[in-house]
Enzyme design. Structure first.
Site, short mmCIF file in Angstrom:
data_model
loop_
_atom_site.label_atom_id
_atom_site.label_comp_id
_atom_site.label_asym_id
_atom_site.label_seq_id
_atom_site.Cartn_x
_atom_site.Cartn_y
_atom_site.Cartn_z
N GLY A 127 -8.67 65.92 14.61
CA GLY A 127 -7.74 66.52 15.56
C GLY A 127 -6.31 66.15 15.23
O GLY A 127 -5.44 67.00 15.08
N ALA A 128 -6.06 64.83 15.11
CA ALA A 128 -4.71 64.34 14.81
C ALA A 128 -4.83 62.95 14.20
O ALA A 128 -5.89 62.33 14.25
CB ALA A 128 -3.84 64.30 16.07
N GLU A 185 -2.60 59.13 13.51
CA GLU A 185 -1.51 58.30 14.02
C GLU A 185 -0.65 57.66 12.95
O GLU A 185 -0.13 56.55 13.16
CB GLU A 185 -2.09 57.20 14.91
CG GLU A 185 -2.90 56.14 14.18
CD GLU A 185 -4.38 56.44 14.07
OE1 GLU A 185 -5.17 55.52 13.80
OE2 GLU A 185 -4.77 57.61 14.28
N ASN A 186 -0.43 58.30 11.81
CA ASN A 186 0.42 57.70 10.79
C ASN A 186 1.69 57.14 11.43
O ASN A 186 2.34 57.80 12.23
CB ASN A 186 0.81 58.74 9.74
CG ASN A 186 -0.38 59.50 9.22
OD1 ASN A 186 -1.31 58.96 8.66
ND2 ASN A 186 -0.35 60.82 9.43
N HIS A 239 -2.48 59.58 23.14
CA HIS A 239 -3.43 58.79 22.34
C HIS A 239 -2.77 58.33 21.04
O HIS A 239 -2.81 57.14 20.70
CB HIS A 239 -4.66 59.65 22.04
CG HIS A 239 -5.68 59.01 21.15
ND1 HIS A 239 -6.86 58.50 21.62
CD2 HIS A 239 -5.69 58.79 19.81
CE1 HIS A 239 -7.56 57.99 20.61
NE2 HIS A 239 -6.87 58.16 19.50
N GLU A 240 -2.16 59.26 20.33
CA GLU A 240 -1.60 58.91 19.02
C GLU A 240 -0.41 57.97 19.14
O GLU A 240 -0.23 57.06 18.32
CB GLU A 240 -1.19 60.18 18.25
CG GLU A 240 -2.30 61.20 18.03
CD GLU A 240 -3.53 60.63 17.35
OE1 GLU A 240 -3.41 59.61 16.65
OE2 GLU A 240 -4.62 61.19 17.53
#
Length: 903
Positions: free
Chosen positions: A302-303, A305-306, A338-339
């Site tokens: 989905g995504a 978190e870099n 969330h990220e």
């Protein structure tokens, strides 16, 4: 395993030697989006820990290594490179030994083709003026930094990074940090330069092109999987926030291709609210000068978190600013909260190894809920958490094929498998249970202590427990250990005595009674008992803990009571039938003492206990009937979800299937009649979502009036191209109805939305809906389209739509088995294959189909999806037992209900 452990384990082969440790990377590389190639030079500063003449690092097989050298003191040596393709490594051998305690620098030249695999450094496609163009971006988690640069690709081997990107002048470069400088470079007129940069510039693919050089600031110490960069024709939206602790101004941007970047406004707005809030909650400054988001057309998960450059799918970051539905807003806000939580919990402080993945993902999931409850209270995020994460966690963990939250991860194949509902939802639910037990304030104080003690470091579970113990005064490791290290969760069976209740815990399984070996774990269970006194006052006892197999608790059973108040603990409850009826009746009252979360938890308890044979499925339908005057959409959505599982199991029994549809029409039809199809300005969020849920329920029940209304709205759209009669919140039921009852015209219209969408939400809805077609020739065409034309990221989503269609579901298995080799190669390096296995096989419902599936996989290498396959097949076995056990009860209940409804 601790990174400095000296004990030898069978998994040491999968871990890098500890004779050297990286401290800094200087990476310079070029990207050519015309040739779809990249190449570069990495210089790594090393601390030499042991005398050595060989250095081992990670390097993916498709990375072509050039010259390599090492400099230690004044001695420069060339290296002989030996590749290990099986483990994704390269060994650099030197003649002279590098002495322990010294510093060294390794330099390696490399090049590669931009992958199309959605991991490593890969290409993503988009359309400009009818022409397909590409851009490049990274996805390194968990073990794919090695596919873009030779490195030490393990989370505990943190180092600082300086990244310099060389690209075509008209493109945009972004990375974790802000750009320090950007200059033009023309290889036809530039003088020869000395050193590494000059050598690299001389290798650029086209000497006559215009290039530029972008150098980024040095990162803090960072794990390799969090390094990120991208190159492409990006546009951006921008704002700034002043951070509450430091007073610094931090730049926030959302990047995307120019055609869709305007849809990033809400994502930017959420980021501007969430980032300062987390800084306040954690009492730790956000250390980077900026935070970017890149919405990508092709993305595996989905995504991601870099640090400083969050990446993800367009559907989780972008929406039509004028016509966005609530689901899109929730998806964006939920993803971004969330990220951004990861910027602290995961990025500043990182798990030592992937067996503690949940420290990242479980906590970010929980924090996302806490933040959403603060920013968007009207969304009822706490109760939504029960309906999504608690339910998801317990459904998966009720299987024998589940795994503990903390689980050994020996190799990359296994690491990829644990990005699942246990590392995210169960971990978040367990942490929420702890927070509720000790109090959120003390919980967050403990988290802050943990983060501050391990800034820029790596941690294991005990480190978190120590921080929370210090804040709470509780021995957290004693309370929580079995929740983290053991598989499963308990069923609390409640029997009533003359003086109170007797409670007993046993492991809950959704298919059969646990054996003695399976039932060894004793959890420390916060019972959270709600009682009502003689004056009608509600009391909730959060201190009651079940620390043994069984015990008796004194309370007045003549009055209302309920365990697991607020559904804050992770267990299911089995009451005697009379008590369950009393609780259900009380919950149906307008002024009930039970909360929304109580009602949702109770509903799912009854649903799952009926699946496991611990109560009758008719009990669940009776609960639905009692709650038909419910007003909250989350309860109705939970009812619809539970009903869907019954309907899917019994769809081949025509009498039961027809009765179920009639019952669901009877429940949801009156709601549609009361709420209608229009969405007046200023209407409450709950009413908007209740209307949508009601219409979805009526569609499931095949309500003729609703069907005609929705079909007419899509027909108008086909004739005029005007979507005025398709409200954003009704896209899903309208598209589904159009596909199910329509023909070629509707099918082509949905395909056009998929291929040329106005926004990502429309596209996602159309992908799921088009699988509802009941035209066999169109189904054949859709399977072919999914195989040959669908983007890699969308194949599973097409299959999810097909899975929801009773006519298409049986075709998913041959679709998978006939094309297995192609799928295996196509998804060789990303997570799509495990999701495809789950989606195509979990819907089976006969023993013969189950056995055929087992036979198919018998000679296959299942190391990349072994857990997904085991869980899918166990789901099938559970369904078979459920059908056999429940069909008579279900038939009799529906028959009696039909007789009553005619009176």
């Amino acid at each position: 395993m601790s990174p400095d452990s000296s004990e030898s384990t069978p998994h040491d082969i999968y871990r890098l030697p500890t004779n050297v440790k990286p401290s800094h990377y200087d990476v310079t590389f070029w990207t050519d989006l015309e040739s779809l190639e990249f190449g570069g030079l990495v210089a790594v500063d090393l601390d030499i820990r042991e005398d050595t003449s060989a250095i081992v690092l990670n390097c993916a097989n498709d990375l072509k290594l050039g010259d390599a050298s090492v400099q230690c003191a004044d001695q420069l040596q060339s290296a002989q490179i030996v590749a290990d393709k099986e483990l994704g490594r390269a060994t650099l051998n030197f003649i002279a030994t590098l002495p322990a305690g010294s510093k060294a620098q390794v330099k390696i030249a490399y090049s590669a083709t931009l992958r199309g695999s959605m991991n490593g450094y890969y290409k993503s496609a988009w359309q400009r003026n009818g022409k397909t163009e590409y851009y490049g971006l990274t996805q390194f988690q968990p073990t794919d930094a090695r596919a873009a640069v030779p490195c030490w690709d393990e989370p505990q081997l943190k180092a600082t990074w300086t990244i310099t990107m060389i690209s075509r002048a008209e493109t945009v470069n972004i990375s974790n940090m802000a750009a320090e400088s950007e200059v033009a470079y023309d290889p036809t007129s530039a003088p020869k330069s000395d050193g590494s940069l000059g050598t690299l510039l001389a290798t650029l693919p086209k000497k006559d092109a215009r290039w530029k050089i972008t150098k980024f600031q040095e990162t803090p110490p960072i794990s390799s999987y969090l390094v990120a960069f991208a190159n492409g024709p990006f546009a951006h939206l921008e704002t700034k926030v002043v951070m509450p602790l430091s007073g610094r101004t931090v730049a926030l941007r959302v990047y995307a291709t120019p055609d869709i970047v305007h849809q990033g406004e809400f994502c930017l707005e959420v980021t501007a609210k969430v980032l300062p809030l987390y800084e306040t909650i954690f009492d730790i400054e956000y250390p980077l000068p900026k935070l970017d988001v890149l919405a990508a057309n092709d993305f595996d998960m989905g995504a991601m978190e870099n640090w400083g450059l969050i990446t993800g799918r367009t559907a989780v970051f972008l929406m039509d600013p004028k016509k966005a539905d609530i689901a899109s807003r929730k998806a964006i806000a939920g993803t971004q909260s969330h990220e951004v939580a990861h910027m602290w919990f995961g990025n500043i402080t990182t798990m030592a190894w992937w067996d503690n993945l949940y420290l990242n993902e479980g906590f970010a999931t929980l924090m996302g809920d806490i933040v959403l409850s603060t920013l968007f209270p009207e969304w009822e995020s706490t109760s939504a958490f029960v309906a999504t994460h608690v339910t998801r966690a317990m459904t998966l963990d009720a299987k024998r094929s589940s795994h503990p939250i903390e689980v050994e991860c020996p190799d990359a194949n296994f690491i990829n498998q644990i990005f699942d509902g246990l590392s995210y939802s169960k971990a978040a639910s367990v942490l929420r249970m702890l927070s509720e037990y000790i109090g959120e304030e003390r919980f967050l104080e403990g988290v802050t202590l943990y983060l501050k003690k391990h800034l820029y470091g790596n941690t294991v579970t005990r480190d978190l427990w120590d921080g929370i113990s210090a804040a709470s005064g509780e021995v957290i490791v004693h309370l929580m250990n079995n929740w983290i290290t053991k598989i499963g969760f308990p069923l609390i069976t409640v029997t009533e005595t003359s003086t109170g209740i007797h409670v007993r815990q046993d492991r809950y399984l959704d298919n059969g009674t646990p054996t003695a070996d399976e039932n060894e774990t004793i959890w420390n269970v916060p019972l959270v008992i709600l009682t009502v006194d003689g004056n009608g006052r509600v009391h909730v006892d959060k201190t009651a803990i079940l620390e043994q197999r069984e015990k008796t608790i004194a309370l007045d059973t003549s009055r209302t009571f309920k365990l697991n108040a607020g559904t804050t603990s992770l267990y299911r409850v089995s009451y005697i039938p009379e008590r369950l009826e009393k609780i259900a009746t009380e919950a149906a009252k307008e002024d009930s003492v039970f909360s929304l979360s109580d009602r949702i938890g109770l509903l799912y308890d009854v649903s799952e206990l009926s699946k496991a044979g611990l109560t009758q499925v008719s009990s669940l339908l009776t609960l639905f009937d009692i709650w038909r005057n419910e007003t909250n959409y989350l309860v109705w959505a939970s009812m619809l979800s539970s009903f869907g599982e019954i309907a899917a199991a019994f769809e081949e029994n025509t009498e039961i299937s027809a009765g179920l549809r009639a019952f669901i029409r009877n429940l949801f039809g009156p709601l549609v009649q009361r709420l209608g199809y229009e969405f007046p300005e200023g209407e409450s969020v709950d009413i908007v979502q209740l209307r949508k849920t009601a219409i979805l329920g009526a569609v499931v029940g095949r309500d003729e009036g609703v069907t005609q209304e929705l079909r007419s709205r899509f027909t108008d759209y086909i004739k005029t191209g005007d979507k005025t009669r398709i409200p954003s919140d009704l896209k899903k039921p309208i598209f589904t109805t159009a596909a199910r009852y329509g023909g070629r015209e509707e099918f082509d219209a949905l395909l056009k939305i998929i291929e040329d969408p106005v926004n990502a939400a429309d596209r996602s809805a159309a992908i799921r809906a088009i699988g509802s077609t009941e035209d066999s020739s169109l189904l054949d065409e859709l399977f072919s389209y999914t195989l040959t034309k669908a983007r890699d990221q969308d194949v599973v989503h097409f299959c999810l739509g097909l899975e929801a269609n009773p006519l298409a579901r049986p075709l998913l298995v041959p679709f998978f088995t006939n094309n297995y080799e192609g799928f295996r190669k196509r998804f060789a390096t990303n997570s799509m294959l495990k999701y495809l296995v789950t989606t195509c096989f979990r819907g089976l419902s006969t023993q013969q189909a189950h056995d055929d599936a087992q036979e198919f996989f018998k000679d296959k290498d299942i190391t990349r999806y072994s857990m997904a396959l085991a869980q899918a097949l166990e789901t099938v076995r559970t369904r078979i037992a459920y059908i056999e056990r429940s069909h008579e009860d279900l038939f009799h209940w529906l028959t009696k209900w039909e007789e009553r409804s005619k009176l």
